[in-house]
Design an enzyme around this catalytic site. Structure first.
Site, PDB file in Angstrom:
ATOM      1  CB  VAL A  91      -0.962  -0.003   1.214  1.00 39.23           C
ATOM      2  CG1 VAL A  91      -1.732   1.299   1.301  1.00 39.23           C
ATOM      3  CG2 VAL A  91      -1.914  -1.198   1.123  1.00 39.23           C
ATOM      4  CG  HIS A  92       4.952   3.061   2.123  1.00 35.56           C
ATOM      5  ND1 HIS A  92       4.665   4.317   2.623  1.00 35.56           N
ATOM      6  CD2 HIS A  92       6.295   3.047   1.891  1.00 35.56           C
ATOM      7  CE1 HIS A  92       5.774   5.026   2.693  1.00 35.56           C
ATOM      8  NE2 HIS A  92       6.783   4.278   2.248  1.00 35.56           N
TER       9      HIS A  92
END
Length: 103
Positions: A76-77
């Site tokens: 996600v990062h």
């Protein structure tokens, strides 16, 4: 899932970060009226964005739309880095045009 999953994700983060950094460097060059340098840095930012996008595309292909690639916080990062880098690059290109037209 590939054995080097974390390494692949870090590549995505690294290239996206380089894209954003080069785009902001291009903006600084434009503010100094160094328009050739600004265009060069934008082109370099594009190369980094392309590398990041190629990694993202490879991951999508590996997943095959079946959830084969786990979505961890680091993924996600990495996606966040890529999307903000691409947005920054597009907006900075417009700001550079404004600086050029002002000169």
């Amino acid at each position: 899932m590939p054995d080097n999953y974390e390494e692949i994700i870090m590549g995505l983060i690294t290239h996206a970060g380089a894209c954003k950094s080069m785009a902001f460097a291009a903006l600084q060059a434009a503010k100094r009226k160094e328009h050739t340098e600004a265009q060069y840095l934008l082109a370099e930012a594009d190369k980094e964005a392309k590398k990041a996008h190629e990694i993202q595309t490879r991951l999508i292909g590996l997943d095959e739309g079946e959830g084969k690639i786990p979505v961890h916080l680091i993924m996600v990062h990495a996606q966040d880095h890529l999307m903000t880098a691409m947005l920054a690059r597009e907006l900075i290109a417009e700001l550079i045009l404004l600086h050029q037209n002002k000169d």
